[in-house]
Design a protein around this motif. Structure first.
Motif, PDB file in Angstrom:
ATOM      1  N   LEU A 175      23.325 -12.636  23.958  1.00 42.74           N
ATOM      2  CA  LEU A 175      22.880 -13.414  22.792  1.00 42.74           C
ATOM      3  C   LEU A 175      21.863 -12.637  21.970  1.00 42.74           C
ATOM      4  O   LEU A 175      21.896 -12.679  20.733  1.00 42.74           O
ATOM      5  N   LEU A 176      20.970 -11.919  22.628  1.00 43.38           N
ATOM      6  CA  LEU A 176      19.977 -11.108  21.917  1.00 43.38           C
ATOM      7  C   LEU A 176      20.651  -9.984  21.133  1.00 43.38           C
ATOM      8  O   LEU A 176      20.318  -9.751  19.965  1.00 43.38           O
ATOM      9  N   PHE A 177      21.613  -9.322  21.745  1.00 40.74           N
ATOM     10  CA  PHE A 177      22.338  -8.263  21.049  1.00 40.74           C
ATOM     11  C   PHE A 177      23.170  -8.841  19.901  1.00 40.74           C
ATOM     12  O   PHE A 177      23.317  -8.203  18.862  1.00 40.74           O
ATOM     13  N   ALA A 178      23.730 -10.041  20.101  1.00 44.20           N
ATOM     14  CA  ALA A 178      24.490 -10.683  19.025  1.00 44.20           C
ATOM     15  C   ALA A 178      23.573 -11.041  17.853  1.00 44.20           C
ATOM     16  O   ALA A 178      23.952 -10.888  16.684  1.00 44.20           O
ATOM     17  N   TYR A 179      22.355 -11.500  18.152  1.00 45.80           N
ATOM     18  CA  TYR A 179      21.391 -11.782  17.098  1.00 45.80           C
ATOM     19  C   TYR A 179      21.011 -10.499  16.355  1.00 45.80           C
ATOM     20  O   TYR A 179      20.890 -10.500  15.125  1.00 45.80           O
ATOM     21  N   ASP A 180      20.854  -9.415  17.104  1.00 48.83           N
ATOM     22  CA  ASP A 180      20.558  -8.130  16.476  1.00 48.83           C
ATOM     23  C   ASP A 180      21.710  -7.711  15.572  1.00 48.83           C
ATOM     24  O   ASP A 180      21.488  -7.233  14.456  1.00 48.83           O
ATOM     25  N   THR A 181      22.934  -7.909  16.024  1.00 52.85           N
ATOM     26  CA  THR A 181      24.103  -7.594  15.196  1.00 52.85           C
ATOM     27  C   THR A 181      24.097  -8.416  13.921  1.00 52.85           C
ATOM     28  O   THR A 181      24.383  -7.905  12.829  1.00 52.85           O
ATOM     29  N   TYR A 182      23.752  -9.693  14.034  1.00 54.03           N
ATOM     30  CA  TYR A 182      23.714 -10.574  12.876  1.00 54.03           C
ATOM     31  C   TYR A 182      22.661 -10.131  11.868  1.00 54.03           C
ATOM     32  O   TYR A 182      22.918 -10.087  10.661  1.00 54.03           O
ATOM     33  N   THR A 183      21.475  -9.767  12.351  1.00 55.51           N
ATOM     34  CA  THR A 183      20.423  -9.332  11.428  1.00 55.51           C
ATOM     35  C   THR A 183      20.784  -8.009  10.756  1.00 55.51           C
ATOM     36  O   THR A 183      20.494  -7.823   9.573  1.00 55.51           O
ATOM     37  N   ILE A 184      21.434  -7.121  11.487  1.00 54.21           N
ATOM     38  CA  ILE A 184      21.856  -5.851  10.883  1.00 54.21           C
ATOM     39  C   ILE A 184      22.951  -6.108   9.855  1.00 54.21           C
ATOM     40  O   ILE A 184      22.971  -5.498   8.783  1.00 54.21           O
ATOM     41  N   PHE A 185      23.869  -7.028  10.174  1.00 56.13           N
ATOM     42  CA  PHE A 185      24.936  -7.365   9.229  1.00 56.13           C
ATOM     43  C   PHE A 185      24.352  -7.935   7.940  1.00 56.13           C
ATOM     44  O   PHE A 185      24.815  -7.597   6.842  1.00 56.13           O
ATOM     45  N   LEU A 186      23.330  -8.781   8.048  1.00 61.12           N
ATOM     46  CA  LEU A 186      22.679  -9.310   6.844  1.00 61.12           C
ATOM     47  C   LEU A 186      22.025  -8.192   6.038  1.00 61.12           C
ATOM     48  O   LEU A 186      22.053  -8.211   4.804  1.00 61.12           O
ATOM     49  N   GLN A 187      21.458  -7.209   6.730  1.00 61.81           N
ATOM     50  CA  GLN A 187      20.847  -6.064   6.054  1.00 61.81           C
ATOM     51  C   GLN A 187      21.906  -5.253   5.324  1.00 61.81           C
ATOM     52  O   GLN A 187      21.707  -4.856   4.170  1.00 61.81           O
ATOM     53  N   GLY A 229      22.180 -11.267  31.738  1.00 59.39           N
ATOM     54  CA  GLY A 229      23.141 -10.575  30.887  1.00 59.39           C
ATOM     55  C   GLY A 229      23.645 -11.454  29.756  1.00 59.39           C
ATOM     56  O   GLY A 229      23.875 -10.972  28.636  1.00 59.39           O
ATOM     57  N   LEU A 230      23.840 -12.736  30.029  1.00 61.23           N
ATOM     58  CA  LEU A 230      24.245 -13.665  28.967  1.00 61.23           C
ATOM     59  C   LEU A 230      23.137 -13.794  27.923  1.00 61.23           C
ATOM     60  O   LEU A 230      23.409 -13.821  26.712  1.00 61.23           O
ATOM     61  N   ILE A 231      21.904 -13.846  28.393  1.00 58.82           N
ATOM     62  CA  ILE A 231      20.774 -13.894  27.458  1.00 58.82           C
ATOM     63  C   ILE A 231      20.722 -12.597  26.643  1.00 58.82           C
ATOM     64  O   ILE A 231      20.506 -12.624  25.421  1.00 58.82           O
ATOM     65  N   ALA A 232      20.953 -11.460  27.308  1.00 62.67           N
ATOM     66  CA  ALA A 232      20.976 -10.178  26.597  1.00 62.67           C
ATOM     67  C   ALA A 232      22.119 -10.135  25.597  1.00 62.67           C
ATOM     68  O   ALA A 232      21.975  -9.587  24.499  1.00 62.67           O
ATOM     69  N   PHE A 267      27.118  -0.994  15.163  1.00 65.14           N
ATOM     70  CA  PHE A 267      28.131  -0.804  16.200  1.00 65.14           C
ATOM     71  C   PHE A 267      27.511  -0.848  17.597  1.00 65.14           C
ATOM     72  O   PHE A 267      28.100  -1.410  18.523  1.00 65.14           O
ATOM     73  N   ARG A 268      26.327  -0.260  17.760  1.00 61.61           N
ATOM     74  CA  ARG A 268      25.648  -0.292  19.063  1.00 61.61           C
ATOM     75  C   ARG A 268      25.362  -1.713  19.502  1.00 61.61           C
ATOM     76  O   ARG A 268      25.658  -2.110  20.632  1.00 61.61           O
ATOM     77  N   ALA A 269      24.825  -2.508  18.588  1.00 62.30           N
ATOM     78  CA  ALA A 269      24.467  -3.882  18.933  1.00 62.30           C
ATOM     79  C   ALA A 269      25.712  -4.748  19.148  1.00 62.30           C
ATOM     80  O   ALA A 269      25.752  -5.573  20.071  1.00 62.30           O
ATOM     81  N   GLY A 270      26.729  -4.562  18.329  1.00 65.59           N
ATOM     82  CA  GLY A 270      27.950  -5.350  18.478  1.00 65.59           C
ATOM     83  C   GLY A 270      28.674  -5.049  19.774  1.00 65.59           C
ATOM     84  O   GLY A 270      29.103  -5.970  20.495  1.00 65.59           O
ATOM     85  N   ILE A 271      28.820  -3.774  20.097  1.00 68.30           N
ATOM     86  CA  ILE A 271      29.476  -3.396  21.348  1.00 68.30           C
ATOM     87  C   ILE A 271      28.634  -3.838  22.537  1.00 68.30           C
ATOM     88  O   ILE A 271      29.169  -4.310  23.551  1.00 68.30           O
ATOM     89  N   GLY A 272      27.313  -3.730  22.421  1.00 66.45           N
ATOM     90  CA  GLY A 272      26.436  -4.192  23.495  1.00 66.45           C
ATOM     91  C   GLY A 272      26.565  -5.678  23.740  1.00 66.45           C
ATOM     92  O   GLY A 272      26.598  -6.130  24.890  1.00 66.45           O
ATOM     93  N   VAL A 326      10.504  -5.711  17.615  1.00 65.20           N
ATOM     94  CA  VAL A 326      10.470  -6.735  18.654  1.00 65.20           C
ATOM     95  C   VAL A 326      11.853  -6.891  19.282  1.00 65.20           C
ATOM     96  O   VAL A 326      11.987  -6.998  20.507  1.00 65.20           O
ATOM     97  N   ILE A 327      12.888  -6.877  18.462  1.00 64.70           N
ATOM     98  CA  ILE A 327      14.248  -7.030  18.982  1.00 64.70           C
ATOM     99  C   ILE A 327      14.609  -5.855  19.884  1.00 64.70           C
ATOM    100  O   ILE A 327      15.121  -6.046  20.997  1.00 64.70           O
ATOM    101  N   LEU A 328      14.349  -4.635  19.433  1.00 67.64           N
ATOM    102  CA  LEU A 328      14.687  -3.459  20.249  1.00 67.64           C
ATOM    103  C   LEU A 328      13.862  -3.409  21.533  1.00 67.64           C
ATOM    104  O   LEU A 328      14.383  -3.071  22.594  1.00 67.64           O
TER     105      LEU A 328
END
Length: 154
Positions: free
Chosen positions: A126-138, A121-124, A88-93, A27-29
């Motif tokens: 935030l979405l990419f930052a959330y993806d980074t957070y979930t990957i970091f938790l993983q 873009g601001l919403i994106a 790295f993809r999500a964080g840089i994005g 869903v995130i991707l």
């Protein structure tokens, strides 16, 4: 006689797509791909189309990772650490979207499409930052599981 498995691989790919989109990562991707496409449309309608490069790159990278994770290629191709690459993809994005979107929103007076692209873009971002957070938790949870002691002495 007709081959009953003629559409087997296509149907198998469609089933993988349907099942992967139902997962949290899917869903995130998928959301990242869709919002990047919306941003590309906004920036294409703008007077300054150069900001669409970030959205194009991030959409292509999200599509590549979507395909890799959907087809379970991350388990077959183990030369690349896919979790760290995705991090790295999500964080840089997230950083790129937030920076370019702030520039567009702040300096976009008189260009509604540029401001709309900046807001999306601001919403994106935030979405990419959330993806980074979930990957970091993983990554954090897998490190804790592998860091347990394997010492047999008690």
């Amino acid at each position: 006689m007709a081959d009953t498995n003629a559409g087997g691989s296509g149907a198998n790919c469609l089933e993988k797509l349907k099942s992967y989109v139902k997962t949290q990562k899917g869903v995130i991707l998928a959301s990242e791909i869709i919002i990047s496409f919306i941003i590309i449309i906004c920036y294409a309608a703008s007077l300054y189309g150069g900001y669409s490069a970030v959205a194009i790159c991030e959409m292509v990278f999200a599509m590549v990772f979507f395909a890799i994770f959907m087809m379970d290629l991350d388990k077959q191709i183990q030369v690349v650490n896919w979790v760290w690459s995705d991090l790295f993809r999500a964080g840089i994005g997230a950083l790129m979207y937030i920076i370019t979107s702030l520039i567009c929103v702040i300096g976009g007076s008189g260009d509604g499409a540029r401001i709309a692209g900046g807001v999306f873009g601001l919403i994106a971002g935030l979405l990419f930052a959330y993806d980074t957070y979930t990957i970091f938790l993983q990554v954090k949870s897998t490190r804790q599981h592998t860091a347990t002691s394997t010492d047999d002495r008690v």
